[in-house]
Design a protein around this motif. Sequence first.
Motif, PDB file in Angstrom:
ATOM      1  N   ASP A 171      53.142  19.229  76.082  1.00  0.00           N
ATOM      2  CA  ASP A 171      52.145  20.307  76.100  1.00  0.00           C
ATOM      3  C   ASP A 171      52.462  21.396  75.094  1.00  0.00           C
ATOM      4  O   ASP A 171      51.581  22.157  74.691  1.00  0.00           O
ATOM      5  CB  ASP A 171      52.069  20.934  77.496  1.00  0.00           C
ATOM      6  CG  ASP A 171      51.606  19.946  78.555  1.00  0.00           C
ATOM      7  OD1 ASP A 171      50.821  19.041  78.209  1.00  0.00           O
ATOM      8  OD2 ASP A 171      52.029  20.071  79.712  1.00  0.00           O
ATOM      9  N   GLY A 172      53.723  21.508  74.721  1.00  0.00           N
ATOM     10  CA  GLY A 172      54.139  22.539  73.780  1.00  0.00           C
ATOM     11  C   GLY A 172      55.491  22.184  73.200  1.00  0.00           C
ATOM     12  O   GLY A 172      56.183  21.281  73.690  1.00  0.00           O
ATOM     13  N   ILE A 173      55.882  22.910  72.155  1.00  0.00           N
ATOM     14  CA  ILE A 173      57.119  22.598  71.432  1.00  0.00           C
ATOM     15  C   ILE A 173      57.906  23.883  71.197  1.00  0.00           C
ATOM     16  O   ILE A 173      57.329  24.942  70.911  1.00  0.00           O
ATOM     17  CB  ILE A 173      56.804  21.893  70.104  1.00  0.00           C
ATOM     18  CG1 ILE A 173      56.350  20.447  70.381  1.00  0.00           C
ATOM     19  CG2 ILE A 173      58.008  21.898  69.159  1.00  0.00           C
ATOM     20  CD1 ILE A 173      55.860  19.703  69.169  1.00  0.00           C
ATOM     21  N   ILE A 174      59.225  23.770  71.307  1.00  0.00           N
ATOM     22  CA  ILE A 174      60.138  24.854  70.934  1.00  0.00           C
ATOM     23  C   ILE A 174      60.875  24.423  69.682  1.00  0.00           C
ATOM     24  O   ILE A 174      61.452  23.332  69.634  1.00  0.00           O
ATOM     25  CB  ILE A 174      61.142  25.151  72.068  1.00  0.00           C
ATOM     26  CG1 ILE A 174      60.404  25.667  73.308  1.00  0.00           C
ATOM     27  CG2 ILE A 174      62.177  26.175  71.605  1.00  0.00           C
ATOM     28  CD1 ILE A 174      61.283  25.828  74.536  1.00  0.00           C
ATOM     29  N   LEU A 175      60.855  25.257  68.658  1.00  0.00           N
ATOM     30  CA  LEU A 175      61.553  24.958  67.405  1.00  0.00           C
ATOM     31  C   LEU A 175      62.739  25.903  67.233  1.00  0.00           C
ATOM     32  O   LEU A 175      62.650  27.097  67.534  1.00  0.00           O
ATOM     33  CB  LEU A 175      60.616  25.132  66.208  1.00  0.00           C
ATOM     34  CG  LEU A 175      59.453  24.153  66.065  1.00  0.00           C
ATOM     35  CD1 LEU A 175      58.661  24.480  64.809  1.00  0.00           C
ATOM     36  CD2 LEU A 175      59.944  22.713  66.014  1.00  0.00           C
ATOM     37  N   THR A 176      63.843  25.365  66.747  1.00  0.00           N
ATOM     38  CA  THR A 176      65.030  26.162  66.432  1.00  0.00           C
ATOM     39  C   THR A 176      65.397  25.933  64.972  1.00  0.00           C
ATOM     40  O   THR A 176      64.791  25.108  64.281  1.00  0.00           O
ATOM     41  CB  THR A 176      66.213  25.779  67.337  1.00  0.00           C
ATOM     42  OG1 THR A 176      66.586  24.410  67.069  1.00  0.00           O
ATOM     43  CG2 THR A 176      65.843  25.904  68.808  1.00  0.00           C
ATOM     44  N   MET A 177      66.415  26.654  64.506  1.00  0.00           N
ATOM     45  CA  MET A 177      66.904  26.503  63.119  1.00  0.00           C
ATOM     46  C   MET A 177      65.757  26.601  62.122  1.00  0.00           C
ATOM     47  O   MET A 177      65.513  25.695  61.319  1.00  0.00           O
ATOM     48  CB  MET A 177      67.646  25.180  62.953  1.00  0.00           C
ATOM     49  CG  MET A 177      68.928  25.079  63.745  1.00  0.00           C
ATOM     50  SD  MET A 177      70.216  26.214  63.198  1.00  0.00           S
ATOM     51  CE  MET A 177      70.587  25.574  61.578  1.00  0.00           C
ATOM     52  N   THR A 178      65.026  27.696  62.159  1.00  0.00           N
ATOM     53  CA  THR A 178      63.854  27.847  61.306  1.00  0.00           C
ATOM     54  C   THR A 178      64.248  28.118  59.862  1.00  0.00           C
ATOM     55  O   THR A 178      65.208  28.847  59.581  1.00  0.00           O
ATOM     56  CB  THR A 178      62.956  28.985  61.816  1.00  0.00           C
ATOM     57  OG1 THR A 178      63.734  30.185  61.907  1.00  0.00           O
ATOM     58  CG2 THR A 178      62.387  28.658  63.183  1.00  0.00           C
ATOM     59  N   LYS A 179      63.471  27.533  58.950  1.00  0.00           N
ATOM     60  CA  LYS A 179      63.693  27.729  57.525  1.00  0.00           C
ATOM     61  C   LYS A 179      62.733  28.786  56.977  1.00  0.00           C
ATOM     62  O   LYS A 179      61.733  29.117  57.609  1.00  0.00           O
ATOM     63  CB  LYS A 179      63.491  26.407  56.776  1.00  0.00           C
ATOM     64  CG  LYS A 179      64.498  25.340  57.171  1.00  0.00           C
ATOM     65  CD  LYS A 179      64.316  24.075  56.355  1.00  0.00           C
ATOM     66  CE  LYS A 179      65.365  23.024  56.727  1.00  0.00           C
ATOM     67  NZ  LYS A 179      65.221  21.787  55.921  1.00  0.00           N
ATOM     68  N   THR A 180      63.058  29.311  55.805  1.00  0.00           N
ATOM     69  CA  THR A 180      62.184  30.325  55.206  1.00  0.00           C
ATOM     70  C   THR A 180      60.799  29.747  54.969  1.00  0.00           C
ATOM     71  O   THR A 180      59.786  30.389  55.258  1.00  0.00           O
ATOM     72  CB  THR A 180      62.784  30.841  53.887  1.00  0.00           C
ATOM     73  OG1 THR A 180      63.107  29.717  53.049  1.00  0.00           O
ATOM     74  CG2 THR A 180      64.055  31.644  54.136  1.00  0.00           C
TER      75      THR A 180
END
Length: 341
Positions: free
Chosen positions: A122-131
């Motif tokens: 139903d949804g997503i969590i993202l980590t380690m985001t890039k510029t």
Amino acid sequence: MSLNLRELAKLLGLSPTTVSRALAEYPDVSSKTRRRVRETAKKYNYFPNPVAQRLQKGKTETIGIVLSPEQDYFKDTFFLDLLTGISVSLGKIGYDLTIAVAPDSRQEIDSLHRMVQGKRVDGIILTMTKTHDERISYLLDNKFPFVLYGRTEDSRSHAFLDMDGEMAFRESCKFLIDLGHKRIALINRETDYMFPVFCLQGYLNGLEYGGLSYDPDLVRDWRYNDPKLSSFQHTLDLMKLKNPPTAILFYTETAAGILQGLQQLNLKITKDISLICYDDLEIAKTNNPPLTVMCPHATNAGERLVGMLMEIFEGRPIEELQEIWQVEIVHRQSTGPILQM
């Protein structure tokens, strides 16, 4: 004795659809009927099929995370604390967590595609985001619910929770300057990722506070699994400079290499060099002397990320779901004043 759905419906004198909707707490079924259905189901040990319930609601009640092993997530106790907070919080509200591990960034995007297009979550969590993050662009283009642990330079509105890396490194740098340090090194992560960009900015702002000029020789980029850019090698190179640093700011995940380098050079923490690191990992607590740290609170962050996703599902405006948390600086025994000769 236990019944199936049709038998339970016949016993109650209701249609199977009504019984199913009553058990799923749909408001179009009266509260009296919902209560009667629940009580009878309990009496006869009937439990609804969770898969069927989810299909009926049009929801999976599952949240997805895609990990890339090149980031060495599972050796990072901070990330494990974050994951624990996410998992426990989801469990409390009856949601599941799906974790996909991709061998590289290309397959990370493919995993996201399968989750989104296959309606597996139903949804997503993202980590380690890039510029500049392809994952975020994809989710925004597809209007799929997500929340970031981190930030990005994408100008389109999206939900995020991030730690204030700029503040943490700025205040740490200022603290060292107030102790008399004028040569402060930074071993940063690669600035393809967003958080190190803020850390570098905090470091530069700290130098400005102290009226110190920027020396590029004192700033090094650590790269995962690259011996030439290891924290050990960076420490050796920094301390062999003609005018070496008297303090180092770094990430705790690089601490082992830094401590090894200082030991090889026979340098003593506090006496010869002051250290402040980001993340209160076990090595920071157990080192002799214990290391001063910039401490985020990962478990609480995991809980909040889940809460933000639930608020997105409920229709809260994305602009109200953008949070930057302060980082606590925990002072221990790895920092000291410059000794006067």
